[in-house]
Structure formats: structure tokens, C-alpha cells
Design an enzyme around this catalytic site. Sequence first.
Site, PDB file in Angstrom:
ATOM      1  N   GLY A 312       0.043  -6.990   2.064  1.00 24.87           N
ATOM      2  CA  GLY A 312       1.345  -6.388   1.806  1.00 24.87           C
ATOM      3  C   GLY A 312       2.294  -7.414   1.218  1.00 24.87           C
ATOM      4  O   GLY A 312       1.876  -8.332   0.511  1.00 24.87           O
ATOM      5  N   GLU A 313       3.575  -7.237   1.458  1.00 26.58           N
ATOM      6  CA  GLU A 313       4.645  -8.127   0.972  1.00 26.58           C
ATOM      7  C   GLU A 313       4.858  -8.029  -0.543  1.00 26.58           C
ATOM      8  O   GLU A 313       5.716  -8.708  -1.083  1.00 26.58           O
ATOM      9  CB  GLU A 313       4.361  -9.599   1.309  1.00 26.58           C
TER      10      GLU A 313
END
Length: 347
Positions: A312-313
Site C-alpha cells: 500500500g502507501e
Amino acid sequence: MTTFLSIPRPSQPFADQARARQNLLTKPAGSLGQLEDLACRFAAWQGRTQPMPLKPAITLFAADHGVTAEGVSAFPQAVTAEMVKNFAAGGAAICVLARQHGARLEVVDTGVAGDLSGLPIVHAKVRPASANLRREAALTLAEAEAALAVGREAARRALEAGANLLVAGDMGIGNTTPSAALICHLTGATPETVVGRGTGVDDAGLALKRRVVEDALARLAGRELSPLETLAELGGLEIAAIAGFYLEGAALGVPSLVDGFITSAAALAAKALQPAVADWLIASHRSQEAGHGIALAALGLTPLVELGLRLGEGSGAALCLPLLQSAILLHNEMATFAEAGVSEKSE
């Protein structure tokens, strides 16, 4: 009720002109595969036969989730705030990648449970964490609208700073559970096929997550929900903000590079709100999360790479930025057969 700007269609005439240029370059037609298609898509988005190089802006939206009370995550809720502090200090993966690519990086607190008031981030907390979607609506309609507005405002800031490509990242312990619930509801897929291990839960944790999503979907059985109501019932504050981010970017004529499982769920929510947003999206990668492929298929998107990612991120999207830049540079800077004095293919 939130009012969205209409979303324009990408320019087909410029896409056609870009395709014609591709066919004149010193290579067999189609030999650069998806890179040719990407260059033509950016031509359509930018309204130019030869697209400008990309100026990406990465916005990371953070929020907590009440459903963590059910034990759906391998990490405690406190990690969300701790990771936001890490983002602010420049120590997370997305910070490294943003620096590598010279991309603008902004972190937005959309609903983190902890106090982040002293950090150099955007403070736009709608509420400190969503409610427990297994047992009640995650958000009120007003909260879902407010979170959408946070994302729309972030997109406008990025464009005012000169961005011509948007990337959304997410941070929120437990957020694979609302994402899975949204994907199930919006695609008709089952929790068995969509719910994955998230941060790394064991077999018992995976079975629990599936039951939680099943119970959340059962709460809504027989109800006719609008797209906004669906987002409020099953979503999260950062998920709604990312949906708003995509919608505003598309309305203002700028594409978005969609990262992983959570951002794909947000993209599906955005598409439910305004279907034309899908014309302004590219998928960076296929993550290891179980239902990501289902979400991408529902969006009509083909991922550029598959690297076994599940962080993610916005990290997978950031890793694909050089690939997109190369597609545009090849399109713009390769010589044509006539310019190079190279004989074309015999008829």
C-alpha cells in the site's frame, strides 16, 4: 448532497494522432506493446499528440477503522498514527520512492484515532476512526461526503502545484476489511474470493475477516443503496477521500495511477458515483491481496506489473512511474523512418 463536476472524455482525436505517430517510428508497429498504448492514452488525456513528461503528485490519506475491534488485523490500531509520524519524518517506503522520482508528497490525516496535531501534515480529520462496519454503518452520509471533499481538495492542491498525474496512497490499520466489503458489494463477488490476509493474519484470522465481511454485507441485505450510502455503510475515511481524489482529478482532466487493493476499492466507489472516472485511471500493479484482480476487472483496468506487492502507501504506483515516463519519452523522442532515413516495411 455532494455535487460533482462533470467528467470530460479523453480526446480521441489526439489519441488517433498519437497512434499515427507511433506507426511512423523506427520500429515494427506494436513492438513496444503496452508502452505504445500508454503514450496514446496520455496524448488523449493531455490533448497533445506528444504528451508532456509526467509531474506526479502523491497524496497519502490516513485513517483508522472501528472494525479493528473485531480482531481483523495482525497489527494494533496505534500503528496507523505511528506510521503517519514515520511518513512525516520521511522514513517510509513511499517517502523513499517520492524522493527518488522527485514527486510531491503530501500526507493527509482524514481520520486517524491518535493526536497528530504537531506533525507537518494536512490536518483534515473528519472523525477519529470510522465505526465498526460489522455492526453499524462505518460513516454517516455527512461524514462520507466530508471525506470525499477532503480528497477533492487534495487533488486541487496537487494540480495547483503543477501535477499532471495523481497518485493516492493509503494508511489505515484494518483497511483491507472495508475495502473487501466494498469490492464484494460493488462487484457481487463473495468474501471467500475477495477477503485476503491483509497485514498477514493467520488462517484463523482470515476466517474471522471473512465472517466480519459476511456480517457487514448481511446487514445490508435487501436494501437498495445509493453509491454514497454504500460508501458510508462499508467504507472508511481514507477510502472515501481517495475516491474524491480520483473524481476531482478526472473532472479537472488529470489521470490517476491506481495503486493496490485499498485504492482499487476507492476507485470502484468513485466509479459507482460517476462511471466516467474509469476513463482517467491506470492500474500500476496487481497486489497479492486476494480480491485485487476482481476489483481491477470490474474497473476495466489491466495492471502494468505484478511484483508480489502488498504494502500500500502508493508504493506500487510510485514504482511504475519510470515505466510511464519511458513510454512518453520513447513516443516523443524516437525518430520516424523518414527522419532517420530508414526504409519502412515492404507492402
